[in-house]
Write an enzyme that holds these catalytic residues in place. Structure first.
Site, short mmCIF file in Angstrom:
data_model
loop_
_atom_site.label_atom_id
_atom_site.label_comp_id
_atom_site.label_asym_id
_atom_site.label_seq_id
_atom_site.Cartn_x
_atom_site.Cartn_y
_atom_site.Cartn_z
N GLU A 71 -46.08 -5.02 -11.04
CA GLU A 71 -45.92 -6.32 -10.39
C GLU A 71 -46.81 -6.42 -9.15
OE1 GLU A 71 -42.21 -8.42 -10.23
OE2 GLU A 71 -41.16 -6.68 -11.04
N ARG A 72 -47.48 -7.54 -9.04
CA ARG A 72 -48.33 -7.75 -7.87
C ARG A 72 -47.47 -7.70 -6.60
NH1 ARG A 72 -49.37 -14.36 -7.76
NH2 ARG A 72 -47.18 -14.84 -8.04
N ASN A 100 -49.31 -10.11 -12.56
CA ASN A 100 -48.33 -9.13 -13.04
C ASN A 100 -48.78 -8.69 -14.43
OD1 ASN A 100 -46.20 -9.64 -10.86
ND2 ASN A 100 -46.44 -11.67 -11.73
N THR A 130 -39.42 -12.48 -15.49
CA THR A 130 -40.46 -13.42 -15.92
C THR A 130 -41.44 -12.73 -16.86
OG1 THR A 130 -41.73 -12.96 -13.90
CG2 THR A 130 -40.29 -14.90 -13.89
N GLY A 131 -41.68 -11.43 -16.62
CA GLY A 131 -42.57 -10.67 -17.49
C GLY A 131 -42.02 -10.57 -18.90
N HIS A 151 -49.02 -13.81 -15.58
CA HIS A 151 -48.79 -12.57 -16.33
C HIS A 151 -49.94 -12.30 -17.29
CE1 HIS A 151 -44.58 -12.05 -15.06
NE2 HIS A 151 -44.57 -13.36 -15.05
N CYS A 185 -38.88 -6.72 -15.03
CA CYS A 185 -39.45 -7.97 -14.56
C CYS A 185 -38.99 -9.06 -15.52
CB CYS A 185 -40.97 -7.90 -14.52
SG CYS A 185 -41.77 -9.46 -14.05
N CYS A 227 -38.75 -14.87 -9.78
CA CYS A 227 -38.32 -13.54 -10.22
C CYS A 227 -37.08 -13.73 -11.08
CB CYS A 227 -38.02 -12.64 -9.03
SG CYS A 227 -37.31 -11.04 -9.50
#
Length: 287
Positions: A223-224, A205, A234-235, A174, A232, A73
């Site tokens: 997000e899952r 995600n 990382t997104g 993602h 997010c 995250c």
């Protein structure tokens, strides 16, 4: 048990010092679900335990709000950096944090704050830059079911509509969807359908991204394990990788989110993505 509530661009987690609070792995999923509940618990997108590590300065053990483990995250790891510095667990401004076996490198931006009359000054972290590593595009490693080695601007059918996705892993999977009208998308309806689509064996995600110009995008994210969140990290990293591959953005962009903004830069020569953004302590307590 003592905790600290923290947020990065509104992506909020409950932080627990794993060196102090001894909780078994069997107990953690149920504890995470109870603490994350916004009506009957503290409320958050999940819980992060900050543990000692033999391979890095600290370990980040992250759980989604539904009690499932997550690999990484971006907003969460920035807050880990603030937590360990502000609480005196380290005096270093450059630290390493391992999560799910992957080591990340954090640069802490330290500022002086007035601590009150007669108390002098104290240093705290307000912003963190994270080397998030290299994006992964190989379908099998993301993972996503696909005929080719990569999923680039590929159609997927969800909720009776054809969408186009580019799939990236930043240590977690993602699916980036470039589309218009992002503000009005019914994410509560379509988000779970993407998350649990048969093409994603570990769920996914999903980022819904509107291109404003080559340096600015607006993103909402499902997000899952947590649902729609305000941000997010990382997104956002996946978005710059997907944007460059689709020739929609530059290598350095600002991602505008419901909870704020993140600066993302993809160093193509080193093949590393850097994320810079805020880290904020909301409150502390005992439960």
């Amino acid at each position: 048990m003592k905790f600290t509530k923290m947020q990065g661009c509104g992506n909020d987690y409950i932080y627990i010092d794993g060196a102090v609070e001894q909780i078994s792995k069997e107990e953690k999923p149920d504890l995470v679900r109870r603490l994350s509940d916004r009506h009957f618990g503290i409320g958050g997108d999940g819980v992060i335990f900050i543990n000692p590590s033999e391979v890095a300065d600290f370990e980040m053990e992250m759980y989604n709000a539904d009690g499932t483990r997550a690999e990484m995250c971006g907003n969460g790891i920035r807050c880990v950096g603030k937590y360990v510095y502000d609480k005196g667990l380290t005096d270093k401004e450059h630290i390493t944090v391992v999560s799910a076996g992957e080591i990340k490198y954090l640069d802490l931006h330290v500022q002086k704050q007035e601590a009150g009359m007669g108390m002098g000054n104290r240093s705290t972290v307000d912003r963190v830059r994270v080397n998030m590593g290299s994006p992964i595009f190989q379908s099998a490693e993301i993972p996503v079911e696909a005929e080719g080695e990569q999923v680039l601007d590929e159609p997927i059918y969800v909720d009776g509509r054809e969408w186009h996705m580019t799939c990236v892993s930043m240590g977690n999977p993602h699916a980036v969807i470039f589309t218009g009208g992002v503000t009005d998308l019914p994410l509560e309806q379509i988000g779970p359908q993407f998350e649990n689509h048969e093409r994603f064996p570990r769920r996914v995600n999903t980022e819904f991204v509107e291109i404003l110009d080559r340096k600015n995008v607006f993103m909402r994210v499902w997000e899952r394990g947590s649902g729609e969140t305000f941000a997010c990290g990382t997104g956002c990293c996946a978005v710059v990788a997907a944007g460059v591959l689709n020739d929609l953005t530059d290598n350095e962009i600002t991602v505008k989110l419901l909870g704020g903004e993140l600066q993302i830069a993809w160093d193509r020569q080193q093949n590393l993505i850097y994320m810079t953004g805020p880290a904020v302590t909301v409150f502390e307590g005992e439960v």
